[in-house]
Enzyme design. Structure first.
Site, PDB file in Angstrom:
ATOM      1  N   ARG A 237      -2.460 -10.669 110.866  1.00 52.11           N
ATOM      2  CA  ARG A 237      -1.958 -11.432 109.732  1.00 52.11           C
ATOM      3  C   ARG A 237      -1.249 -12.660 110.297  1.00 52.11           C
ATOM      4  O   ARG A 237      -0.744 -12.645 111.414  1.00 52.11           O
ATOM      5  CB  ARG A 237      -0.971 -10.603 108.906  1.00 52.11           C
ATOM      6  CG  ARG A 237      -1.557  -9.318 108.329  1.00 52.11           C
ATOM      7  CD  ARG A 237      -0.477  -8.520 107.603  1.00 52.11           C
ATOM      8  NE  ARG A 237      -1.010  -7.307 106.984  1.00 52.11           N
ATOM      9  CZ  ARG A 237      -1.001  -6.102 107.554  1.00 52.11           C
ATOM     10  NH1 ARG A 237      -0.477  -5.949 108.774  1.00 52.11           N
ATOM     11  NH2 ARG A 237      -1.497  -5.049 106.919  1.00 52.11           N
ATOM     12  N   LYS A 262       3.424  -5.290 108.265  1.00 51.49           N
ATOM     13  CA  LYS A 262       3.554  -4.919 106.858  1.00 51.49           C
ATOM     14  C   LYS A 262       3.864  -3.430 106.728  1.00 51.49           C
ATOM     15  O   LYS A 262       3.216  -2.605 107.355  1.00 51.49           O
ATOM     16  CB  LYS A 262       2.247  -5.241 106.131  1.00 51.49           C
ATOM     17  CG  LYS A 262       2.346  -5.171 104.625  1.00 51.49           C
ATOM     18  CD  LYS A 262       1.077  -5.680 103.988  1.00 51.49           C
ATOM     19  CE  LYS A 262       1.161  -5.652 102.474  1.00 51.49           C
ATOM     20  NZ  LYS A 262      -0.075  -6.166 101.855  1.00 51.49           N
ATOM     21  N   HIS A 329      -6.284 -16.054 106.452  1.00 55.69           N
ATOM     22  CA  HIS A 329      -6.450 -14.592 106.392  1.00 55.69           C
ATOM     23  C   HIS A 329      -7.920 -14.198 106.524  1.00 55.69           C
ATOM     24  O   HIS A 329      -8.224 -13.044 106.844  1.00 55.69           O
ATOM     25  CB  HIS A 329      -5.871 -14.053 105.083  1.00 55.69           C
ATOM     26  CG  HIS A 329      -5.433 -12.626 105.156  1.00 55.69           C
ATOM     27  ND1 HIS A 329      -4.383 -12.197 105.942  1.00 55.69           N
ATOM     28  CD2 HIS A 329      -5.912 -11.511 104.546  1.00 55.69           C
ATOM     29  CE1 HIS A 329      -4.232 -10.899 105.810  1.00 55.69           C
ATOM     30  NE2 HIS A 329      -5.148 -10.447 104.978  1.00 55.69           N
ATOM     31  N   ARG A 332      -8.838 -12.551 109.802  1.00 53.64           N
ATOM     32  CA  ARG A 332      -8.601 -11.106 109.861  1.00 53.64           C
ATOM     33  C   ARG A 332      -9.733 -10.358 109.147  1.00 53.64           C
ATOM     34  O   ARG A 332     -10.237  -9.350 109.659  1.00 53.64           O
ATOM     35  CB  ARG A 332      -7.248 -10.799 109.219  1.00 53.64           C
ATOM     36  CG  ARG A 332      -6.870  -9.323 109.119  1.00 53.64           C
ATOM     37  CD  ARG A 332      -5.438  -9.237 108.612  1.00 53.64           C
ATOM     38  NE  ARG A 332      -5.114  -7.939 108.052  1.00 53.64           N
ATOM     39  CZ  ARG A 332      -4.638  -6.903 108.735  1.00 53.64           C
ATOM     40  NH1 ARG A 332      -4.474  -6.995 110.047  1.00 53.64           N
ATOM     41  NH2 ARG A 332      -4.330  -5.777 108.131  1.00 53.64           N
ATOM     42  N   HIS A 355      -3.590  -0.560 108.408  1.00 49.60           N
ATOM     43  CA  HIS A 355      -3.618  -0.124 107.009  1.00 49.60           C
ATOM     44  C   HIS A 355      -3.032   1.280 106.870  1.00 49.60           C
ATOM     45  O   HIS A 355      -3.234   2.126 107.746  1.00 49.60           O
ATOM     46  CB  HIS A 355      -5.060  -0.104 106.480  1.00 49.60           C
ATOM     47  CG  HIS A 355      -5.638  -1.472 106.288  1.00 49.60           C
ATOM     48  ND1 HIS A 355      -6.998  -1.702 106.221  1.00 49.60           N
ATOM     49  CD2 HIS A 355      -5.045  -2.685 106.150  1.00 49.60           C
ATOM     50  CE1 HIS A 355      -7.218  -2.997 106.045  1.00 49.60           C
ATOM     51  NE2 HIS A 355      -6.050  -3.609 106.001  1.00 49.60           N
ATOM     52  N   TYR A 364     -14.159  -3.477 103.270  1.00 49.40           N
ATOM     53  CA  TYR A 364     -15.062  -4.212 104.161  1.00 49.40           C
ATOM     54  C   TYR A 364     -16.483  -3.651 104.143  1.00 49.40           C
ATOM     55  O   TYR A 364     -17.413  -4.323 104.593  1.00 49.40           O
ATOM     56  CB  TYR A 364     -14.499  -4.217 105.587  1.00 49.40           C
ATOM     57  CG  TYR A 364     -13.184  -4.937 105.672  1.00 49.40           C
ATOM     58  CD1 TYR A 364     -13.129  -6.322 105.562  1.00 49.40           C
ATOM     59  CD2 TYR A 364     -11.989  -4.246 105.801  1.00 49.40           C
ATOM     60  CE1 TYR A 364     -11.919  -6.989 105.605  1.00 49.40           C
ATOM     61  CE2 TYR A 364     -10.776  -4.902 105.847  1.00 49.40           C
ATOM     62  CZ  TYR A 364     -10.744  -6.280 105.750  1.00 49.40           C
ATOM     63  OH  TYR A 364      -9.539  -6.945 105.777  1.00 49.40           O
TER      64      TYR A 364
END
Length: 393
Positions: A237, A262, A329, A332, A355, A364
């Protein structure tokens, strides 16, 4: 000779002395030497404690290269001493409270205190403050603490219909309001009657390999090239890229340590040998050499601003002739999609990206060409078997 104007400002709830001047490298370097000085990323200015010692220390540092104008500061301090209302040049960090009625001024402070106690991130605190402030400004003199779910339902309908806020913004506003009423005021299940707007099911936008090649070739600045290579190579990120420290690059174990990303989640990602060569070349040639962060601002010698990195990507995209509506982004997203297409297990991609939920990574699957290219269109099948004729026959 340059002039530095000092003004008393409210910054993050405290009075600070801000130094305003037309940028000059010598002055900037001199101010950095003052022990108590700090840099405001929001205002792009240096600021000091509001005391005489700090002003004297600044005066000593800039004595031979600039004139210190304290006329405004002196007038502010005299008004304060006489008990008059002092005009504080508020920063944007505190401007969210300027239109809030006195009956509701306690709300932001109480919510911010609770957010800090629960160890929410600085970005979440800022978002919640801003979203709650919008409600308080709309309320005027109506006490926020007396609202019930039906009042808030009508307010959210107003946000959707009149303000035309997007679903993601509405979710942020609901989260902020929900936090205040349930976590600060301790209202039990205060929001169970209020439905949440359905979020659109979007899929990640990616750049193909040819576009990536053009993007990286368009970069001429060594530092900028190293930044975008790092973002793509490690699937970072932009905030993670900006916070990378020199110590996070482990060339022995060939890993990059991503700290408190995150969700305050630490993780390791693979350090590409090619990327390592690029970073070594950048660190060998670039002046001044970074001291703490991998990519530092020349002006402040602190972490490179996120907005500046985003602008670097936008400029490179423009020079490369890429017309897709994508931001940084997308590097990524492209990293994850290309890993998937090369056969990497989606569970590993989940860990690499940091994640929490595999469903986030599974997005994805919708953009990967790995299986898509093997699916034959029914139209192609009919054509191949001679069931239909081509256009114009």
């Amino acid at each position: 000779m340059h002039t530095i104007t000092l003004k008393l400002r409210e910054h993050k709830g405290k009075e600070r002395i801000f130094a305003e001047f037309s940028y000059d490298k010598k002055i900037n370097e001199a101010i950095k030497q003052v022990a108590a000085v700090k840099w405001s990323q929001t205002n792009k200015q240096w600021h000091l404690p509001a005391d005489k010692e700090s002003v004297n220390a600044l005066q000593r540092k800039i004595d031979s290269i600039a004139v210190l104008d304290i006329s405004i500061l002196k007038r502010q301090l005299e008004d304060k001493k006489k008990g008059k209302s002092v005009v504080l040049y508020t920063t944007s960090a505190s401007s969210t409270t300027k239109k809030i009625s006195p009956v509701n001024t306690h709300v932001i402070a109480a919510m911010q205190e609770q957010l800090k106690l629960k160890a929410y991130s600085a970005s979440t605190i800022k978002t919640y403050r801003n979203e709650m402030s919008q409600l308080l400004q709309a309320l005027g003199n109506i006490p926020a603490d007396e609202l019930n779910p039906e009042h808030l339902r009508r307010y959210l309908v107003y946000c959707y219909e009149k303000l035309q806020l997007k679903e993601n913004t509405l979710h942020s506003r609901i989260n902020a309001i929900k936090f205040y009423y349930e976590q600060v005021l301790r209202r039990e299940r205060f929001f169970w009657k209020i439905p949440r707007p359905k979020k659109p099911l979007t899929i990640p936008k990616v750049l193909n390999e040819e576009e990536l090649g053009r993007l990286f070739k368009a970069l001429k600045n060594l530092k900028h090239k190293a930044m975008l290579f790092t973002a793509y190579s490690a699937g970072l990120r932009v905030s993670e890229l900006a916070r990378l420290r020199l110590r996070d690059i482990d060339s022995v174990r060939m890993q990059i340590f991503v700290e408190k990303s995150k969700g305050k989640k630490d993780r390791y990602v693979k350090l590409s040998p090619i990327l390592l060569d690029i970073l070594r070349n950048y660190l060998r040639k670039y002046k001044p050499k970074p001291q703490e962060y991998l990519f530092e601002s020349k002006l402040t010698m602190t972490a490179y601003p996120v907005r500046t990195i985003q602008k670097i990507f936008e400029d490179a995209k423009s020079m490369a002739g890429i017309r897709k509506s994508v931001g940084i982004h997308s590097l990524r997203h492209s990293f994850a999609t290309h890993l998937l297409e090369k056969g990497t297990d989606i569970r590993y991609i989940k860990e690499i990206l940091g994640h929490f939920d595999i469903r986030t990574t599974e997005r994805y699957l919708h953009v990967s060409r790995k299986e898509l290219v093997n699916i034959e269109s029914p139209l192609d099948d009919l054509w191949r078997r001679g069931k239909i004729d081509g256009i114009g026959h």
